[in-house]
Design an enzyme around this catalytic site. Sequence first.
Site, PDB file in Angstrom:
ATOM      1  N   PRO A 126      33.138  42.753 -11.689  1.00  0.00           N
ATOM      2  CA  PRO A 126      32.171  43.795 -12.054  1.00  0.00           C
ATOM      3  C   PRO A 126      32.311  44.254 -13.510  1.00  0.00           C
ATOM      4  O   PRO A 126      31.313  44.482 -14.184  1.00  0.00           O
ATOM      5  CB  PRO A 126      32.507  44.923 -11.073  1.00  0.00           C
ATOM      6  CG  PRO A 126      33.059  44.214  -9.874  1.00  0.00           C
ATOM      7  CD  PRO A 126      33.801  43.021 -10.395  1.00  0.00           C
ATOM      8  N   GLU A 362      26.838  31.041 -16.486  1.00  0.00           N
ATOM      9  CA  GLU A 362      27.759  30.214 -17.293  1.00  0.00           C
ATOM     10  C   GLU A 362      27.736  30.630 -18.758  1.00  0.00           C
ATOM     11  O   GLU A 362      27.838  29.804 -19.666  1.00  0.00           O
ATOM     12  CB  GLU A 362      27.482  28.725 -17.104  1.00  0.00           C
ATOM     13  CG  GLU A 362      27.694  28.345 -15.658  1.00  0.00           C
ATOM     14  CD  GLU A 362      28.334  27.014 -15.414  1.00  0.00           C
ATOM     15  OE1 GLU A 362      28.703  26.331 -16.386  1.00  0.00           O
ATOM     16  OE2 GLU A 362      28.465  26.662 -14.245  1.00  0.00           O
TER      17      GLU A 362
HETATM   18  N1  CAA Z   1      38.725  25.574 -24.846  1.00  0.00           N
HETATM   19  C1  CAA Z   1      40.057  25.819 -24.884  1.00  0.00           C
HETATM   20  N2  CAA Z   1      40.567  27.036 -25.180  1.00  0.00           N
HETATM   21  C2  CAA Z   1      39.692  28.032 -25.436  1.00  0.00           C
HETATM   22  C3  CAA Z   1      38.294  27.845 -25.424  1.00  0.00           C
HETATM   23  C4  CAA Z   1      37.817  26.542 -25.115  1.00  0.00           C
HETATM   24  N3  CAA Z   1      36.503  26.273 -25.092  1.00  0.00           N
HETATM   25  N4  CAA Z   1      37.687  29.010 -25.726  1.00  0.00           N
HETATM   26  C5  CAA Z   1      38.659  29.912 -25.931  1.00  0.00           C
HETATM   27  N5  CAA Z   1      39.883  29.312 -25.753  1.00  0.00           N
HETATM   28  C6  CAA Z   1      41.193  29.922 -25.910  1.00  0.00           C
HETATM   29  C7  CAA Z   1      41.365  30.402 -27.355  1.00  0.00           C
HETATM   30  O1  CAA Z   1      41.896  29.371 -28.172  1.00  0.00           O
HETATM   31  C8  CAA Z   1      42.334  31.541 -27.184  1.00  0.00           C
HETATM   32  O2  CAA Z   1      43.647  31.010 -27.031  1.00  0.00           O
HETATM   33  P1  CAA Z   1      44.904  31.684 -27.789  1.00  0.00           P
HETATM   34  O3  CAA Z   1      45.053  33.040 -27.191  1.00  0.00           O
HETATM   35  O4  CAA Z   1      46.030  30.767 -27.466  1.00  0.00           O
HETATM   36  O5  CAA Z   1      44.519  31.726 -29.234  1.00  0.00           O
HETATM   37  C9  CAA Z   1      41.940  32.145 -25.839  1.00  0.00           C
HETATM   38  O6  CAA Z   1      41.260  31.108 -25.128  1.00  0.00           O
HETATM   39  C10 CAA Z   1      41.022  33.332 -25.973  1.00  0.00           C
HETATM   40  O7  CAA Z   1      39.882  32.932 -26.689  1.00  0.00           O
HETATM   41  P2  CAA Z   1      38.905  33.951 -27.413  1.00  0.00           P
HETATM   42  O8  CAA Z   1      39.721  34.834 -28.300  1.00  0.00           O
HETATM   43  O9  CAA Z   1      37.785  33.180 -28.015  1.00  0.00           O
HETATM   44  O10 CAA Z   1      38.421  34.811 -26.164  1.00  0.00           O
HETATM   45  P3  CAA Z   1      37.369  35.994 -26.073  1.00  0.00           P
HETATM   46  O11 CAA Z   1      37.912  37.050 -25.174  1.00  0.00           O
HETATM   47  O12 CAA Z   1      36.890  36.383 -27.429  1.00  0.00           O
HETATM   48  O13 CAA Z   1      36.157  35.356 -25.194  1.00  0.00           O
HETATM   49  C11 CAA Z   1      34.187  34.103 -24.719  1.00  0.00           C
HETATM   50  C12 CAA Z   1      35.559  34.193 -25.415  1.00  0.00           C
HETATM   51  C13 CAA Z   1      33.607  32.800 -25.253  1.00  0.00           C
HETATM   52  C14 CAA Z   1      33.281  35.263 -25.036  1.00  0.00           C
HETATM   53  C15 CAA Z   1      34.418  33.987 -23.179  1.00  0.00           C
HETATM   54  O14 CAA Z   1      34.855  35.217 -22.638  1.00  0.00           O
HETATM   55  C16 CAA Z   1      33.177  33.524 -22.458  1.00  0.00           C
HETATM   56  O15 CAA Z   1      32.902  32.316 -22.388  1.00  0.00           O
HETATM   57  N6  CAA Z   1      32.407  34.459 -21.862  1.00  0.00           N
HETATM   58  C17 CAA Z   1      31.313  34.120 -20.973  1.00  0.00           C
HETATM   59  C18 CAA Z   1      31.801  34.053 -19.565  1.00  0.00           C
HETATM   60  C19 CAA Z   1      31.070  33.047 -18.755  1.00  0.00           C
HETATM   61  O16 CAA Z   1      30.550  32.058 -19.233  1.00  0.00           O
HETATM   62  N7  CAA Z   1      31.046  33.279 -17.445  1.00  0.00           N
HETATM   63  C20 CAA Z   1      30.436  32.364 -16.556  1.00  0.00           C
HETATM   64  C21 CAA Z   1      30.772  32.686 -15.141  1.00  0.00           C
HETATM   65  S1  CAA Z   1      30.641  31.273 -14.107  1.00  0.00           S
HETATM   66  C22 CAA Z   1      29.018  31.088 -13.693  1.00  0.00           C
HETATM   67  O17 CAA Z   1      28.151  31.758 -14.186  1.00  0.00           O
HETATM   68  C23 CAA Z   1      28.762  29.950 -12.746  1.00  0.00           C
HETATM   69  C24 CAA Z   1      27.564  30.009 -11.911  1.00  0.00           C
HETATM   70  O18 CAA Z   1      27.163  31.046 -11.385  1.00  0.00           O
HETATM   71  C25 CAA Z   1      26.871  28.759 -11.611  1.00  0.00           C
END
Ligand code: CAA
Length: 378
Positions: A126, A362
């Site tokens: 949530p 996603e």
């Molecule tokens: N591959 C590998 N590692 C990754 C990565 C990737 N693509 N992206 C981030 N990381 C790692 C970073 O390197 C970092 O590692 P370190 O701490 O070692 O440096 C760590 O993860 C944190 O990364 P960020 O600082 O970039 O993280 P953030 O908190 O700023 O968030 C974000 C990044 C891209 C906003 C992420 O939170 C995100 O993708 N949000 C969207 C969530 C999402 O897509 N949800 C989908 C739910 S599932 C769904 O919807 C399915 C369905 O119903 C069909």
Amino acid sequence: MYALNDEQSLFAAQVRRMAAEKVAPRSAEIDKQGEFPWDLKKIFQDMGLLGLSVPEEYGGFSRGHIYLCLAVEEIARACVSSSLIVQVQSLGWEPILIGGSERLKKKYGPLVASGEKLVAFGLTEPSAGSDAAAMKSKAVRKGDRYILNGSKCFISNGPLADVITVFAMTDAAKGVRGISAFVVEKEFKGYSVSKWESKMGIKGSPTGELVFEDVEVPAESLVGEEGRGFVYAMQTLDTSRPVIASQAVGVAQGALDRAVKYAKERVQFGKPIAQFQGISWMLAEMATQVEAARALTYQAADMVDRKDPRTSYMSACCKMFASDVAMRVTTDALQIAGGYGYMTDFPFERMMRDAKITQIYEGTNQIMKLVISREMLK
Ligand code: CAA
């Protein structure tokens, strides 16, 4: 540019034929009743479509990510809800494939691929949607188990899932590096489904809230290493966003097919409306958008297979572009059908409602812009 080979084109044609014969005639009813189509799930599983991301050594039929994308595109062309059966089965399994032990892969791979178990992906909470790392679910190690507490929301196919990959904090002090992933089975005591959501579209794909109350998870069900859960989740989404893009391409193509047919049949002012430039130019623009979205999506799917370092960037690009195309093309298709398009007797309004989710799940398209620009500015 990525081009399909003969084997891939043949596979797409086989799924397209099946979808036209079995899925399309069911799509309006699935939407109206809001029921999970168990009959179609059986057909997909008999065709091996539920194991398209499970490698052979773990009991599956994986031949490359593009096959999964093609299957989802062709099914979504007829019915987006039904395409989620194939898409979510892969999404829920992917963290195990990416980070899991050989034991976990050998245990769950055959169950996923055969369709014996339905899998879901438990990331969103949530208060942790776009900001996935803000999750509150917690898992505390006690001897040979973890005690899991928390809840997950908006989980696609969650209410029906037998197995869920769940992300939870094992060390909150470490923030994002304190998140771990677990495989939870629906029989585990303390697990329950607390809500089935009522949605605008994809009504045949149940979405729900899952609750974990002192669930005892065996330590061997930890996926990979403690603290690596967030990375597994992000890597999973990198592979899965092209699949959502394929869903978007599929529904856009499906709406375009029907708009072309309608425009050739519908006579106004003494001729088929397709003969008016206003309509034919709309169709041309819609087709160009769909072709561009498809090309970008196949490119990203190929990058997943090649483990290209630009996968994250290209997955976000194709998901954002294709979902915007899906929304525009389904809206224009409905417009071409005018008043009939607005009626539920025609498929256009369902396709428009279904297309909308591809801009949201996603990762919203605003989050896609964040991912793309971060990669560009690194
Ligand atoms: N591959 C590998 N590692 C990754 C990565 C990737 N693509 N992206 C981030 N990381 C790692 C970073 O390197 C970092 O590692 P370190 O701490 O070692 O440096 C760590 O993860 C944190 O990364 P960020 O600082 O970039 O993280 P953030 O908190 O700023 O968030 C974000 C990044 C891209 C906003 C992420 O939170 C995100 O993708 N949000 C969207 C969530 C999402 O897509 N949800 C989908 C739910 S599932 C769904 O919807 C399915 C369905 O119903 C069909």
